[in-house]
Design a protein around this motif. Sequence first.
Motif, mmCIF file in Angstrom:
data_model
loop_
_atom_site.group_PDB
_atom_site.id
_atom_site.type_symbol
_atom_site.label_atom_id
_atom_site.label_comp_id
_atom_site.label_asym_id
_atom_site.label_seq_id
_atom_site.Cartn_x
_atom_site.Cartn_y
_atom_site.Cartn_z
ATOM 1 N N ALA A 78 1.014 -1.675 0.381
ATOM 2 C CA ALA A 78 -0.083 -0.180 -0.196
ATOM 3 C C ALA A 78 1.053 1.475 0.112
ATOM 4 O O ALA A 78 2.218 1.594 1.003
ATOM 5 C CB ALA A 78 -0.928 0.227 1.141
ATOM 6 N N LYS A 84 7.494 4.546 -3.534
ATOM 7 C CA LYS A 84 6.892 3.175 -3.711
ATOM 8 C C LYS A 84 8.023 2.026 -2.905
ATOM 9 O O LYS A 84 9.323 2.988 -3.109
ATOM 10 C CB LYS A 84 6.907 2.097 -4.922
ATOM 11 C CG LYS A 84 5.700 2.739 -5.554
ATOM 12 C CD LYS A 84 5.292 2.012 -6.885
ATOM 13 C CE LYS A 84 6.291 1.792 -7.615
ATOM 14 N NZ LYS A 84 5.864 1.165 -9.112
ATOM 15 N N ASP A 106 2.250 -2.636 -7.054
ATOM 16 C CA ASP A 106 1.498 -2.690 -8.067
ATOM 17 C C ASP A 106 1.734 -1.288 -8.552
ATOM 18 O O ASP A 106 1.473 -0.702 -7.822
ATOM 19 C CB ASP A 106 0.478 -3.171 -7.736
ATOM 20 C CG ASP A 106 -0.712 -3.553 -8.028
ATOM 21 O OD1 ASP A 106 -0.840 -2.657 -9.258
ATOM 22 O OD2 ASP A 106 -2.068 -3.714 -7.725
ATOM 23 N N CYS A 109 -0.937 0.926 -7.060
ATOM 24 C CA CYS A 109 -1.289 1.582 -5.474
ATOM 25 C C CYS A 109 -0.540 2.521 -5.092
ATOM 26 O O CYS A 109 -0.209 2.774 -4.182
ATOM 27 C CB CYS A 109 -0.421 0.155 -5.511
ATOM 28 S SG CYS A 109 -1.252 -1.251 -4.731
ATOM 29 N N LYS A 159 -1.749 4.752 1.034
ATOM 30 C CA LYS A 159 -3.442 4.434 0.010
ATOM 31 C C LYS A 159 -3.116 3.001 0.595
ATOM 32 O O LYS A 159 -2.407 2.230 0.751
ATOM 33 C CB LYS A 159 -2.606 4.624 -0.891
ATOM 34 C CG LYS A 159 -3.593 4.106 -2.412
ATOM 35 C CD LYS A 159 -3.554 4.514 -3.650
ATOM 36 C CE LYS A 159 -4.485 4.438 -4.602
ATOM 37 N NZ LYS A 159 -5.260 4.687 -5.265
ATOM 38 N N CYS A 161 -4.894 -0.357 -0.745
ATOM 39 C CA CYS A 161 -5.159 -0.719 -2.063
ATOM 40 C C CYS A 161 -5.323 -1.458 -2.045
ATOM 41 O O CYS A 161 -5.003 -2.761 -1.202
ATOM 42 C CB CYS A 161 -3.737 -0.651 -3.081
ATOM 43 S SG CYS A 161 -3.148 -1.261 -4.428
ATOM 44 N N ASP A 180 -10.641 3.218 -6.641
ATOM 45 C CA ASP A 180 -9.602 2.106 -6.212
ATOM 46 C C ASP A 180 -10.378 1.415 -4.910
ATOM 47 O O ASP A 180 -10.215 0.117 -4.354
ATOM 48 C CB ASP A 180 -8.527 3.145 -5.685
ATOM 49 C CG ASP A 180 -7.664 3.239 -7.108
ATOM 50 O OD1 ASP A 180 -8.174 2.816 -8.153
ATOM 51 O OD2 ASP A 180 -7.257 4.266 -6.843
ATOM 52 N N ASN A 269 0.901 -2.826 4.176
ATOM 53 C CA ASN A 269 0.587 -3.528 2.806
ATOM 54 C C ASN A 269 -0.227 -4.419 2.887
ATOM 55 O O ASN A 269 -0.825 -5.206 4.034
ATOM 56 C CB ASN A 269 2.357 -4.048 3.112
ATOM 57 C CG ASN A 269 3.325 -3.379 2.822
ATOM 58 O OD1 ASN A 269 2.910 -2.328 2.037
ATOM 59 N ND2 ASN A 269 4.516 -4.075 3.401
ATOM 60 N N GLU A 522 -10.133 6.877 -3.965
ATOM 61 C CA GLU A 522 -10.041 6.291 -3.653
ATOM 62 C C GLU A 522 -9.852 6.223 -2.023
ATOM 63 O O GLU A 522 -10.368 7.407 -1.886
ATOM 64 C CB GLU A 522 -7.863 6.473 -4.251
ATOM 65 C CG GLU A 522 -8.107 7.706 -3.782
ATOM 66 C CD GLU A 522 -6.778 8.322 -4.962
ATOM 67 O OE1 GLU A 522 -5.497 7.497 -4.382
ATOM 68 O OE2 GLU A 522 -6.505 9.972 -5.216
#
Length: 554
Positions: A78, A84, A106, A109, A159, A161, A180, A269, A522
């Motif tokens: 996430a 990232k 991803d 994400c 986020k 995800c 999302d 995550n 999202e």
Amino acid sequence: MRRNSSSGKATMSRLGKPRGKHIHGSSNRLYSYSHVVMLVAGIGFMSISGFLYFQIAITRSLIMADNDLKDKVTPIMASGAQNKRLNDVDVSEGSGSNAKEVVQEDPNCTFREYVDRRYYGLSSNSKAEPEPDFLKNGLYIRGKEPIILSGSGVASANKVCLDHSAWDDGIKRGKRPFVDSQNPSVMSLRLTAESHGTRPRLEKDRVQALVNKYGENRLERMFIASVTVGNGQCRWGESEDEIEKFRISDVEKAPTVHGELLVLDENFNRLEQTSIKLLSDSKWGRMKQSNKKQIVELDDTRLFFYDGSLWLFYRNGKNLGYTEQAHNPLYIERDENGNIEAYIKASEMVKVCCGRNMAVIASERKSQMMALTWVDPVTVVAFGPESSKRRLSLDSTTDRFPHRKLREKIKKSDIHGTNGYMVYLPSSDEFLGIAHFHRPEGRGNNPYARHGHHYTHTFFTISSDEPFRLTRISNEFLFRSQSKQPDLRDDGDIIQFAGSIDLVGDDKGGKLLISYGINDCEGATLFVDMSTIQNMLEAVHEGDEVISLMKKKI
């Protein structure tokens, strides 16, 4: 907007020319015969080796691609406002294995970028259009301009995800998901007793499937989330060029409307994901009993805790009624293949009426669940089963506090309750919530959004016992935009909806976990120090309601 390349193009390094021993003549450079033979042999060897390497690389890529298609739901990171990450997530504590589970990247994400008009338009945003009249002439708490929630006590957002590949075909065409995750509800999975209580808010036998896999110690640091997948506003009036630029989905309508459950590690995550199902063991609204588990429409899903169990509240207007909010214990188990599954039972549904976004008050100190059905005026009703009873009653809507009613003609502000679960503050004997405004109040046709827009939020507290009253409230604020553009990052989004809060630690030195939706598209989470929130909350005179504090901007 930073994009991840999906072209699949490979770059090849150049091989330098072989350099043999030079023999200088009067007009030419000559290689000896032996060097020529060595040169030809070397080139042939490199060609064969290169060809074999190329074939192996292609075969490996095809195998990896095939595996990606087979694994619909994989552990995914996430991504937060930072770059990232790629983490190894150890899920072996419960089983004793030394295996590591890799959390894969991803590209979907990362937080989205939006067109300029989908930001609130604070003065700090140099791209903002002139302030519209409904903001300029609006009423605000204490007449104060909304601020961005920021500072050393506010962490970066992460986020929430999901893997949408099982139902969203647009992803295969390189698009973002249709939505999302709308208005997530993320809660701590800790099993220990609250500092002010004698029993855990979540008993381990209610989540034994998670304890067995992750272990009790790891679970203390993990989180669980519910999200709604359905109709959203990721696409709202964008041009064809903008749709292409932001990889907005080309799917015309929501592929599904249902709830998803996510198990998250300590860094948010995603480890596991499953659709929330209904066990139709009795009649459920208009739906007849079938004794089967099935995916049904669940909107506005939120998590809360009651009587040692994890509960879910949700709405299903067509089947249960548009004024009803439904609540069920949530069961988490594993199927014969070891995959996680989550479901609610139709026979255990309890409802409360009437309104939207009614926050549950469930505490060890209370013998029955209560709901804050309205913030202004403060309106609390009791409903659902008594905590001492294990069998849940379907005769669930009970009003034990008739001193305030929604139907009474009382002057009130346009504040709306938001969070699904009120947090108890033992140091002040209050319940903490978060509420929102959207301006203008109406939800009719407008150029900004499908319904409400220009959201702001406020923290508030109410007394813990009758007569329930407003005790403290903060001035209004926005969550900082997750845009990577400097001007837009100093602004908020035009739609922000905080659907869940949870206290991690004590109510002075701990942190409040806030889950919120962005642009009806999202979802995100962030931690805010409780010391920051305590400083934002200001006392309210006894007898005053929110309407008493509403003034034009100073």
